[in-house]
Design a protein around this motif. Structure first.
Motif, PDB file in Angstrom:
ATOM      1  N   VAL A  27     -38.245  31.768  11.346  1.00  0.00           N
ATOM      2  CA  VAL A  27     -39.426  32.616  11.553  1.00  0.00           C
ATOM      3  C   VAL A  27     -39.311  33.908  10.745  1.00  0.00           C
ATOM      4  CG1 VAL A  27     -40.688  33.966  13.270  1.00  0.00           C
ATOM      5  CG2 VAL A  27     -39.968  31.645  13.817  1.00  0.00           C
ATOM      6  N   THR A  28     -38.106  34.473  10.705  1.00  0.00           N
ATOM      7  CA  THR A  28     -37.897  35.704   9.935  1.00  0.00           C
ATOM      8  C   THR A  28     -38.140  35.478   8.447  1.00  0.00           C
ATOM      9  OG1 THR A  28     -36.254  36.440  11.568  1.00  0.00           O
ATOM     10  CG2 THR A  28     -36.249  37.537   9.419  1.00  0.00           C
ATOM     11  N   ASP A  29     -37.646  34.338   7.922  1.00  0.00           N
ATOM     12  CA  ASP A  29     -37.873  34.017   6.510  1.00  0.00           C
ATOM     13  C   ASP A  29     -39.359  33.852   6.218  1.00  0.00           C
ATOM     14  OD1 ASP A  29     -35.159  34.112   6.070  1.00  0.00           O
ATOM     15  OD2 ASP A  29     -34.872  31.951   6.243  1.00  0.00           O
ATOM     16  N   LYS A  30     -40.055  33.148   7.105  1.00  0.00           N
ATOM     17  CA  LYS A  30     -41.499  32.964   6.907  1.00  0.00           C
ATOM     18  C   LYS A  30     -42.233  34.306   6.960  1.00  0.00           C
ATOM     19  CE  LYS A  30     -41.783  28.231   8.677  1.00  0.00           C
ATOM     20  NZ  LYS A  30     -42.340  27.360   9.741  1.00  0.00           N
ATOM     21  N   TYR A  31     -41.790  35.164   7.869  1.00  0.00           N
ATOM     22  CA  TYR A  31     -42.425  36.489   7.990  1.00  0.00           C
ATOM     23  C   TYR A  31     -42.203  37.313   6.732  1.00  0.00           C
ATOM     24  CZ  TYR A  31     -43.188  41.228   9.735  1.00  0.00           C
ATOM     25  OH  TYR A  31     -43.614  42.523   9.887  1.00  0.00           O
ATOM     26  N   LYS A  32     -40.980  37.270   6.197  1.00  0.00           N
ATOM     27  CA  LYS A  32     -40.692  38.029   4.979  1.00  0.00           C
ATOM     28  C   LYS A  32     -41.495  37.483   3.797  1.00  0.00           C
ATOM     29  CE  LYS A  32     -36.009  39.531   6.230  1.00  0.00           C
ATOM     30  NZ  LYS A  32     -34.562  39.446   5.881  1.00  0.00           N
ATOM     31  N   ARG A  33     -41.594  36.140   3.703  1.00  0.00           N
ATOM     32  CA  ARG A  33     -42.376  35.562   2.614  1.00  0.00           C
ATOM     33  C   ARG A  33     -43.846  35.932   2.744  1.00  0.00           C
ATOM     34  NH1 ARG A  33     -38.877  31.006   3.297  1.00  0.00           N
ATOM     35  NH2 ARG A  33     -40.411  30.020   4.672  1.00  0.00           N
ATOM     36  N   ALA A  34     -44.344  35.920   3.977  1.00  0.00           N
ATOM     37  CA  ALA A  34     -45.742  36.306   4.195  1.00  0.00           C
ATOM     38  C   ALA A  34     -45.974  37.763   3.801  1.00  0.00           C
ATOM     39  CB  ALA A  34     -46.124  36.078   5.663  1.00  0.00           C
ATOM     40  N   LEU A  35     -45.025  38.633   4.153  1.00  0.00           N
ATOM     41  CA  LEU A  35     -45.146  40.033   3.753  1.00  0.00           C
ATOM     42  C   LEU A  35     -45.125  40.185   2.234  1.00  0.00           C
ATOM     43  CD1 LEU A  35     -42.885  42.001   6.284  1.00  0.00           C
ATOM     44  CD2 LEU A  35     -45.374  41.956   6.172  1.00  0.00           C
ATOM     45  N   ALA A  36     -44.223  39.427   1.574  1.00  0.00           N
ATOM     46  CA  ALA A  36     -44.143  39.503   0.113  1.00  0.00           C
ATOM     47  C   ALA A  36     -45.441  39.002  -0.527  1.00  0.00           C
ATOM     48  CB  ALA A  36     -42.949  38.688  -0.386  1.00  0.00           C
ATOM     49  N   ASP A  37     -45.977  37.892  -0.004  1.00  0.00           N
ATOM     50  CA  ASP A  37     -47.241  37.376  -0.547  1.00  0.00           C
ATOM     51  C   ASP A  37     -48.377  38.370  -0.340  1.00  0.00           C
ATOM     52  OD1 ASP A  37     -45.926  35.086  -1.283  1.00  0.00           O
ATOM     53  OD2 ASP A  37     -46.517  33.936   0.495  1.00  0.00           O
ATOM     54  N   ALA A  38     -48.419  38.968   0.838  1.00  0.00           N
ATOM     55  CA  ALA A  38     -49.473  39.956   1.104  1.00  0.00           C
ATOM     56  C   ALA A  38     -49.348  41.161   0.180  1.00  0.00           C
ATOM     57  CB  ALA A  38     -49.408  40.390   2.571  1.00  0.00           C
ATOM     58  N   GLU A  39     -48.106  41.588  -0.074  1.00  0.00           N
ATOM     59  CA  GLU A  39     -47.891  42.725  -0.970  1.00  0.00           C
ATOM     60  C   GLU A  39     -48.296  42.372  -2.406  1.00  0.00           C
ATOM     61  OE1 GLU A  39     -46.854  46.517  -2.278  1.00  0.00           O
ATOM     62  OE2 GLU A  39     -47.248  45.700  -0.276  1.00  0.00           O
ATOM     63  N   ASN A  40     -47.983  41.134  -2.831  1.00  0.00           N
ATOM     64  CA  ASN A  40     -48.383  40.708  -4.174  1.00  0.00           C
ATOM     65  C   ASN A  40     -49.904  40.663  -4.306  1.00  0.00           C
ATOM     66  OD1 ASN A  40     -45.722  40.416  -5.005  1.00  0.00           O
ATOM     67  ND2 ASN A  40     -45.613  38.275  -4.399  1.00  0.00           N
ATOM     68  N   VAL A  41     -50.557  40.139  -3.266  1.00  0.00           N
ATOM     69  CA  VAL A  41     -52.029  40.095  -3.293  1.00  0.00           C
ATOM     70  C   VAL A  41     -52.605  41.504  -3.340  1.00  0.00           C
ATOM     71  CG1 VAL A  41     -54.068  39.454  -1.951  1.00  0.00           C
ATOM     72  CG2 VAL A  41     -52.174  37.858  -2.143  1.00  0.00           C
ATOM     73  N   ARG A  42     -52.010  42.413  -2.563  1.00  0.00           N
ATOM     74  CA  ARG A  42     -52.490  43.796  -2.558  1.00  0.00           C
ATOM     75  C   ARG A  42     -52.328  44.442  -3.927  1.00  0.00           C
ATOM     76  NH1 ARG A  42     -51.005  48.820  -2.399  1.00  0.00           N
ATOM     77  NH2 ARG A  42     -48.815  48.250  -2.656  1.00  0.00           N
ATOM     78  N   GLN A  43     -51.166  44.221  -4.542  1.00  0.00           N
ATOM     79  CA  GLN A  43     -50.921  44.816  -5.861  1.00  0.00           C
ATOM     80  C   GLN A  43     -51.854  44.226  -6.918  1.00  0.00           C
ATOM     81  OE1 GLN A  43     -46.762  44.355  -6.745  1.00  0.00           O
ATOM     82  NE2 GLN A  43     -46.100  45.876  -5.238  1.00  0.00           N
ATOM     83  N   ARG A  44     -52.062  42.891  -6.856  1.00  0.00           N
ATOM     84  CA  ARG A  44     -52.979  42.285  -7.815  1.00  0.00           C
ATOM     85  C   ARG A  44     -54.405  42.796  -7.617  1.00  0.00           C
ATOM     86  NH1 ARG A  44     -49.910  37.476  -6.864  1.00  0.00           N
ATOM     87  NH2 ARG A  44     -51.452  36.784  -5.338  1.00  0.00           N
ATOM     88  N   SER A  45     -54.808  42.912  -6.358  1.00  0.00           N
ATOM     89  CA  SER A  45     -56.155  43.417  -6.079  1.00  0.00           C
ATOM     90  C   SER A  45     -56.313  44.855  -6.570  1.00  0.00           C
ATOM     91  CB  SER A  45     -56.444  43.334  -4.578  1.00  0.00           C
ATOM     92  OG  SER A  45     -56.359  42.005  -4.106  1.00  0.00           O
ATOM     93  N   GLN A  46     -55.280  45.669  -6.314  1.00  0.00           N
ATOM     94  CA  GLN A  46     -55.324  47.055  -6.776  1.00  0.00           C
ATOM     95  C   GLN A  46     -55.387  47.121  -8.301  1.00  0.00           C
ATOM     96  OE1 GLN A  46     -52.071  49.408  -5.322  1.00  0.00           O
ATOM     97  NE2 GLN A  46     -52.809  51.310  -6.235  1.00  0.00           N
ATOM     98  N   LYS A  47     -54.620  46.252  -8.967  1.00  0.00           N
ATOM     99  CA  LYS A  47     -54.630  46.230 -10.422  1.00  0.00           C
ATOM    100  C   LYS A  47     -55.997  45.810 -10.952  1.00  0.00           C
ATOM    101  CE  LYS A  47     -52.163  44.338 -14.401  1.00  0.00           C
ATOM    102  NZ  LYS A  47     -51.079  43.422 -14.857  1.00  0.00           N
ATOM    103  N   LEU A  48     -56.613  44.800 -10.299  1.00  0.00           N
ATOM    104  CA  LEU A  48     -57.938  44.366 -10.721  1.00  0.00           C
ATOM    105  C   LEU A  48     -58.972  45.477 -10.554  1.00  0.00           C
ATOM    106  CD1 LEU A  48     -58.005  40.726  -9.282  1.00  0.00           C
ATOM    107  CD2 LEU A  48     -57.852  41.403 -11.681  1.00  0.00           C
ATOM    108  N   VAL A  49     -58.846  46.205  -9.439  1.00  0.00           N
ATOM    109  CA  VAL A  49     -59.784  47.313  -9.204  1.00  0.00           C
ATOM    110  C   VAL A  49     -59.604  48.394 -10.279  1.00  0.00           C
ATOM    111  CG1 VAL A  49     -60.378  49.184  -7.625  1.00  0.00           C
ATOM    112  CG2 VAL A  49     -59.995  46.890  -6.736  1.00  0.00           C
ATOM    113  N   GLU A  50     -58.344  48.727 -10.577  1.00  0.00           N
ATOM    114  CA  GLU A  50     -58.091  49.750 -11.593  1.00  0.00           C
ATOM    115  C   GLU A  50     -58.581  49.295 -12.963  1.00  0.00           C
ATOM    116  OE1 GLU A  50     -53.939  50.452 -11.355  1.00  0.00           O
ATOM    117  OE2 GLU A  50     -54.055  51.637  -9.494  1.00  0.00           O
TER     118      GLU A  50
END
Length: 223
Positions: A79-102
């Motif tokens: 569960v911890t591994d899945k949670y960390k991967r989910a956090l990493a994926d969410a952070e990547n999506v956030r960074q990509r979205s921010q980059k697209l907006v910029e």
């Protein structure tokens, strides 16, 4: 003699009840002692067997608890591994979205800028087409028109620079396929190295470091 016998009976009479009580209770005591003696080893054996059974049950329960602990720890790790991967994926999506907006903020005007480049090209051709020898005080109309075109061209370049749009006039620079488009090869002359730009046919532009329109150039060919 009779007096002596009477004295003996008198001395024994107080002890008779004690002797009778002793005679009555001694068989019970003997029986209890005998029973305790007979059941002593059996009781110890039963207690030992009971203790062994308790130890076996405790060992089995402890084994089950250890197995359950290991299973829960494995589940927690998963569960911890899945949670960390989910956090990493969410952070990547956030960074990509921010980059697209910029990028949208920076390059959203590139279509508009491309249209304005045509206006800048016309102004540049207009100023270049005016004969310099005709720009005299005795020809005030042409002089005023020329000066107005030059001022307009300077002003539009200031506006371009303000919004991150810069000219590319790479005469003498090394040919870069990301910024330049080669139209022809020019023969090398004195002081020119092969692969450098000898002539610029059309000015290029970059928008915030990204090539918006490559410069159309002639490249010095190898000897």
């Amino acid at each position: 003699m009779a007096a002596v016998a009477q004295c003996v009976r008198g001395a024994l009479r107080p002890r008779l009840p004690l002797l009778s009580v002793a005679l009555r209770t001694s068989p019970r005591l003997l029986c209890a002692a005998t029973q305790q003696k007979n059941t002593g080893p059996n009781l110890e054996e039963e207690q030992s067997q009971s203790q062994s059974e308790q130890k076996v049950e405790a060992s089995a329960a402890e084994k089950l608890l250890i197995e359950e602990k290991a299973r829960l720890e494995e589940q927690l790790k998963d569960v911890t591994d899945k949670y960390k991967r989910a956090l990493a994926d969410a952070e990547n999506v956030r960074q990509r979205s921010q980059k697209l907006v910029e990028e949208a903020k920076l390059y959203g005007i590139q279509s508009f800028c491309k249209d304005l480049l045509e206006v800048a090209d016309i102004l540049e051709k207009a100023t270049e087409s005016v004969p310099k020898e005709e720009i005299k005080d005795d020809n005030p109309h042409l002089k005023s028109l020329y000066e107005g075109l030059v001022m307009t061209e300077v002003q539009i370049q200031k506006v371009f620079k303000k919004h991150g749009l810069l000219r590319l006039n790479p005469v003498g620079a090394k040919f870069d396929p990301y910024e330049h488009e080669a139209l022809f090869h020019a023969p090398a002359t004195e002081g020119q190295e092969p692969g450098t730009i000898a002539l610029v046919s059309k000015i290029g532009y970059k928008l915030h470091g990204r090539t918006l329109r490559p410069a159309l150039v002639g490249v010095v060919k190898d000897a």
